[in-house]
Design an enzyme around this catalytic site. Structure first.
Site, mmCIF file in Angstrom:
data_model
loop_
_atom_site.group_PDB
_atom_site.id
_atom_site.type_symbol
_atom_site.label_atom_id
_atom_site.label_comp_id
_atom_site.label_asym_id
_atom_site.label_seq_id
_atom_site.Cartn_x
_atom_site.Cartn_y
_atom_site.Cartn_z
ATOM 1 N N LEU A 131 11.215 30.208 44.878
ATOM 2 C CA LEU A 131 9.900 29.611 45.124
ATOM 3 C C LEU A 131 10.014 28.095 45.171
ATOM 4 O O LEU A 131 9.266 27.421 45.880
ATOM 5 C CB LEU A 131 8.923 30.016 44.019
ATOM 6 C CG LEU A 131 8.507 31.479 43.966
ATOM 7 C CD1 LEU A 131 7.770 31.767 42.663
ATOM 8 C CD2 LEU A 131 7.634 31.829 45.161
ATOM 9 N N ALA A 134 13.562 22.627 41.105
ATOM 10 C CA ALA A 134 13.188 21.352 40.512
ATOM 11 C C ALA A 134 14.417 20.699 39.895
ATOM 12 O O ALA A 134 15.535 21.196 40.003
ATOM 13 C CB ALA A 134 12.094 21.552 39.471
ATOM 14 N N SER A 135 14.194 19.569 39.248
ATOM 15 C CA SER A 135 15.317 18.796 38.717
ATOM 16 C C SER A 135 16.052 19.501 37.595
ATOM 17 O O SER A 135 17.237 19.277 37.390
ATOM 18 C CB SER A 135 14.822 17.431 38.236
ATOM 19 O OG SER A 135 13.768 17.596 37.315
ATOM 20 N N ALA A 137 15.393 23.129 36.809
ATOM 21 C CA ALA A 137 15.389 24.584 36.882
ATOM 22 C C ALA A 137 15.044 25.057 38.292
ATOM 23 O O ALA A 137 14.639 24.274 39.155
ATOM 24 C CB ALA A 137 14.382 25.151 35.876
ATOM 25 N N GLN A 138 15.207 26.360 38.482
ATOM 26 C CA GLN A 138 14.836 27.007 39.743
ATOM 27 C C GLN A 138 13.942 28.196 39.432
ATOM 28 O O GLN A 138 14.171 28.904 38.450
ATOM 29 C CB GLN A 138 16.095 27.448 40.487
ATOM 30 C CG GLN A 138 15.824 28.076 41.846
ATOM 31 C CD GLN A 138 17.078 28.054 42.715
ATOM 32 O OE1 GLN A 138 17.568 26.976 43.058
ATOM 33 N NE2 GLN A 138 17.594 29.221 43.083
ATOM 34 N N LYS A 153 11.736 31.524 35.767
ATOM 35 C CA LYS A 153 12.299 30.175 35.844
ATOM 36 C C LYS A 153 13.616 30.155 35.080
ATOM 37 O O LYS A 153 13.693 30.614 33.940
ATOM 38 C CB LYS A 153 11.306 29.153 35.265
ATOM 39 C CG LYS A 153 11.701 27.713 35.532
ATOM 40 C CD LYS A 153 10.545 26.757 35.331
ATOM 41 C CE LYS A 153 10.200 26.541 33.892
ATOM 42 N NZ LYS A 153 9.308 25.389 33.670
ATOM 43 N N ASP A 285 3.075 16.776 33.297
ATOM 44 C CA ASP A 285 3.906 16.722 34.503
ATOM 45 C C ASP A 285 2.992 16.943 35.701
ATOM 46 O O ASP A 285 2.875 18.058 36.215
ATOM 47 C CB ASP A 285 5.006 17.786 34.445
ATOM 48 C CG ASP A 285 6.042 17.592 35.543
ATOM 49 O OD1 ASP A 285 5.885 16.649 36.340
ATOM 50 O OD2 ASP A 285 7.004 18.377 35.603
#
Length: 455
Positions: A131, A134-135, A137-138, A153, A285
């Site tokens: 989906l 990110a810096s 995690a995926q 995640k 965030d």
């Protein structure tokens, strides 16, 4: 296959150090060359250099992920306040979209090792296409055996080992490279705050606790959705939670009615103020990808790795400061600023600069209705012009407690501008701020829920 980011401290420090050297040297070279250029040519050359250096930052920080990429995301979020050209802000904003994806086989291996079971035994279906990446995690879509749609995640492999190395390099860049001309103790406190939040984002048991906390806190708020977790499928490296309905902001804006836009804006602002002044725990965030919007303007909030908690006395003072500025009480505002460590002197010139800045930043709260993103919405432009004056007064400081608070406020305001939201924000602010002051004074019971430490 994506290039794997270096894990070792030396490799990452070399990359970041090389970036700092290239950027610094390029500006030094242009400063020398600029002495021999006419003003128009000098301006064109400097603009090209801004773009080149922004590309260098995106390439290096995007590849490294971790703390380095998080810093780049923060720069893009506060680009308006840094007086960066619009093209540069757009380049930096690419860090907010996606990092290079991690191969599915690596994700599968991480999940199976962490949850100690084959992927097919854990999920009825698991989408190998992420989906988003990110810096740190995926995330992947998946479905449980009972049909429940979830998001999984997964921390990037080896990311924990990179954070302290990145922060050490970035600390050296800021404190010895004269990137920011601020008091050293102020910068140390800000970098410590960044370190603490980054370490929390690597703790998925803590994030699961954050999700459970906010799910309960907003369970009865109509139109706001926070996911719940699946504890049996959570670990220190894997986090499984409900898939929240809604679309990203860009997709929502393409089809949303005016009524849906306005409802989304009210929910966004109300939720921000409730988190800050009533709950005293802030989803910190404000990446646009962390907010989802339904067709009727409902709001979904995801990714609770970065959460900033506040004590009642700090928030009481912050609320007092806002109310004093709204009421035009300069003397009270400056007293609170000194108590909070925002103003570290009795200098009338510094006080005047700070008061002007505070009046500008609160302008959306001081009118009957404010139209975010309208042609006359020039608050950010005026703040940008005032930043050099603020920086020229080192006795005007940003306490570490304000770093993530104002980062979130800026992110929320940015979304409101894209929504073209119109509202009388003063009432939303004043009611909640007065509540926070009354709690801090002990005049009413504190209704903030207890914050859990683990699931």
């Amino acid at each position: 296959m994506s290039k794997r980011p270096p894990r070792g401290r030396l490799g990452r420090v070399v990359r970041l150090g090389g970036l700092t050297s290239r950027v610094s040297s390029s500006y030094l070279g242009q400063r020398i060359a600029g002495a021999f250029q006419d003003p128009e040519r000098r301006e064109r050359a400097l603009r090209r250099l801004h773009l080149q250096n922004a590309e260098r930052m995106v390439e290096t920080m995007g590849t490294l992920k971790g703390a380095a990429m998080k810093l780049g995301q923060s720069l893009s979020m506060i680009a308006d306040g840094l007086d960066l050209p619009e093209d540069v802000a757009h380049i930096l904003a690419r860090l907010n979209d996606r990092a290079p994806p991690v191969p599915f086989e690596t994700i599968r291996a991480s999940i199976e090792a962490s949850l100690e079971a084959p992927l097919d035994a854990l999920f009825a279906r698991f989408d190998p296409e992420p989906l988003g990446t990110a810096s740190l995690a995926q995330a992947h879509a998946a479905w449980l055996p009972d049909g429940r749609a979830v998001v999984v995640k997964v921390l990037h492999d080896g990311i924990e080992a990179t954070v302290d190395a990145d922060l050490a390099a970035l600390r050296a860049m800021f404190l010895t490279g004269r990137v920011l001309r601020r008091d050293r103790s102020e910068m140390e406190a800000i970098l410590d705050e960044l370190r603490d939040r980054l370490h929390e984002e690597l703790d998925y048991y803590r994030e699961a606790a954050h999700i459970a906390f906010f799910h309960r806190a907003f369970a009865e708020v109509e139109g706001v959705t926070v996911p719940s977790t699946v504890p049996a499928l959570c670990s220190d490296r894997v986090l499984t939670m409900d898939r929240v309905p809604g679309r990203p902001l860009r997709d929502f804006l393409g089809t949303a009615s005016e009524e849906a836009r306005q409802r989304a804006g009210v929910l966004l602002v109300s939720t921000f103020y409730d988190m800050l002044f009533r709950v005293r725990a802030l989803h910190a965030d404000p990446h646009t990808g962390n907010y989802l919007f339904t067709r009727d303007g409902g709001l979904g909030i995801v990714d609770f790795g970065c959460v900033k908690r506040f004590d009642p006395w700090f928030i009481g003072d912050y609320a007092r400061l806002g109310l004093a500025v709204l009421d035009g009480d300069r003397a009270e505002a400056m007293r609170v600023c000194r108590r909070m460590g925002i103003l570290a002197s009795e200098d009338p010139a510094s006080e005047a600069v700070l008061w002007r800045f505070a009046r500008t930043i609160t302008e959306p709260l001081r009118v009957a209705e404010y139209a975010c993103g309208a042609p006359d919405d020039d608050v950010l432009e005026r703040l940008r012009r005032q930043v050099p004056d603020v920086l020229a007064h080192p006795d005007i400081r940003s306490p570490a407690e304000l770093v993530f608070l104002h980062r979130t406020l800026g992110g929320v305001f940015g979304i409101l501008r894209r929504l073209r939201h119109r509202y009388g924000y003063a009432s939303l602010f004043r009611e909640r701020a007065e509540h926070a002051v009354a709690v801090a004074d002990g005049r009413i019971p504190d209704t903030a829920p207890d914050f859990p430490e683990a699931i």
